[in-house]
Design an enzyme around this catalytic site. Structure first.
Site, mmCIF file in Angstrom:
data_model
loop_
_atom_site.group_PDB
_atom_site.id
_atom_site.type_symbol
_atom_site.label_atom_id
_atom_site.label_comp_id
_atom_site.label_asym_id
_atom_site.label_seq_id
_atom_site.Cartn_x
_atom_site.Cartn_y
_atom_site.Cartn_z
ATOM 1 N N CYS A 112 0.619 -1.278 0.175
ATOM 2 C CA CYS A 112 -0.196 0.016 -0.094
ATOM 3 C C CYS A 112 0.777 1.187 -0.047
ATOM 4 C CB CYS A 112 -0.910 0.006 1.225
ATOM 5 S SG CYS A 112 -2.102 -1.429 1.091
ATOM 6 N N HIS A 250 -2.668 7.193 2.856
ATOM 7 C CA HIS A 250 -3.400 5.787 2.568
ATOM 8 C C HIS A 250 -4.443 5.648 3.085
ATOM 9 C CE1 HIS A 250 -3.769 1.734 1.678
ATOM 10 N NE2 HIS A 250 -3.540 1.415 2.886
ATOM 11 N N ASN A 280 -10.211 0.445 1.432
ATOM 12 C CA ASN A 280 -8.912 0.400 1.313
ATOM 13 C C ASN A 280 -8.640 -0.112 -0.124
ATOM 14 O OD1 ASN A 280 -6.046 -0.189 1.123
ATOM 15 N ND2 ASN A 280 -6.096 -1.148 3.399
#
Length: 335
Positions: A112, A250, A280
């Site tokens: 990520c 993020h 996400n």
């Protein structure tokens, strides 16, 4: 030409919406339990024929249109992803072909944190070869999650986001930082399908190709290392946390994001979040959030913009930019 400007941006998310109400019903829990744990009310999931590469192509094409650039003008393509099209060749090869890119292509897998890693790579490439770069983050983690895994199923969504970077005399980078801690490889992992554990009937039967997470470890390390990278980037830039105009983190989990803000002194009102809509989306989360903020007219010339991410491994990174006046203006597709 030691600097760069961001001339185009774009995003792509699947049409299929998976709500927290649907997941709560599937797992026999209360919807508020889902929302309170992660801050997500909806997430997008790929449908038939949609892949990591197809989302990347769509986002990349929109970024190119915004920049007024043809694919043949792109010197380097970077695709950040942890959910590749297939083990080989690289996902960027498929995107390169489908878009008609003329230059080089390679993947970045820092989970990520991949988009921030890719951005730093793009910055370096532009210093050595001042020609346009297309940077894309794309992930389809809904395909890597065990349908019976409640903890991961409520978190992940699919999507892609892209930026076009072009050479400029002005350097917008005020500070940056990357890091990794390989001792943390067990906190989020997919065990099978690689050289350490090749695919067999037994690994498939045991579901070892699904992602597995240690939620407590991820939470603690994500906060610890993101706080560290933000502090180091701001120190390098000689900028105080309350001075940052926009924070694009993020989009992992609202509790993690709020904890990072609380420990760094960043202003909560500076946060750019869309976690509630998309979940996400891993490498895609920062460019998707940035694209929406830009399209909404939230970011203006002279603003400081902090991009900060973390990923399995653990990996982490942050970049502080001074947004250029007129970036994205006077080009084909501009608003």
């Amino acid at each position: 030409m030691n600097g760069f400007e961001i001339t185009g941006w774009g995003m792509a998310v699947p049409e299929r919406v998976v709500t927290s109400t649907q997941l709560a019903e599937r797992f026999g829990v209360d919807e508020q339990w889902v929302v309170s744990r992660c801050g997500i009310r909806e997430r997008r999931a790929v449908g038939p024929g949609q892949t990591t590469a197809s989302l990347a192509v769509e986002a990349g094409r929109r970024a190119l249109e915004r920049a007024g650039r043809e694919p043949g003008e792109i010197a380097h393509l970077i695709v950040a992803t942890a959910t590749p099209e297939q083990p080989s060749p690289a996902t960027s090869a498929f995107v390169h072909h489908d878009l008609g890119i003329a230059g080089s292509a390679h993947d970045v897998n820092s989970e990520c944190a991949g988009f921030v890693y890719g951005l730093v790579q793009a910055m370096g490439l532009l210093r050595m070869d001042p020609r346009p770069v297309l940077l894309i983050g794309s992930d389809t983690h809904t395909l890597t999650v065990d349908p019976a895994d409640k903890d991961l199923s409520i978190l992940v969504g699919d999507g892609a986001g892209a930026l076009v970077l072009e050479p400029s005399a002005d350097d917008p980078v005020l500070g940056w930082n990357l890091g990794a801690d390989g001792r943390c490889t067990g906190s989020l992992k997919v065990l099978a399908g690689g050289s350490r554990m090749p695919t067999t009937e037994d690994t498939v039967r045991q579901g070892l190709h699904y992602a597995r997470i240690n939620g407590n470890e991820i939470y603690l390390n994500a906060v610890r290392y993101t706080v560290r990278t933000v502090r180091e980037t701001l120190a390098a830039a000689k900028v105080e946390a309350p001075e940052v105009c926009h924070v694009v983190p993020h989009q992992a989990n609202i509790r993690i994001i709020n904890s990072i803000v609380g420990h760094t002194g960043l202003r909560p009102e500076a946060l750019v979040t869309n976690l509630d809509k998309y979940g996400n989306t891993a490498s895609a989360s920062i460019p998707i959030a940035l694209t929406e903020a830009l399209d909404a007219g939230r970011i203006h010339g002279g603003d400081t913009v902090l991009l900060a991410g973390f990923g399995a491994g653990m990996t982490w990174g942050s970049v502080l930019l001074e947004w250029g006046a007129g970036w994205g203006d006077n080009r084909k597709g501009s608003a």
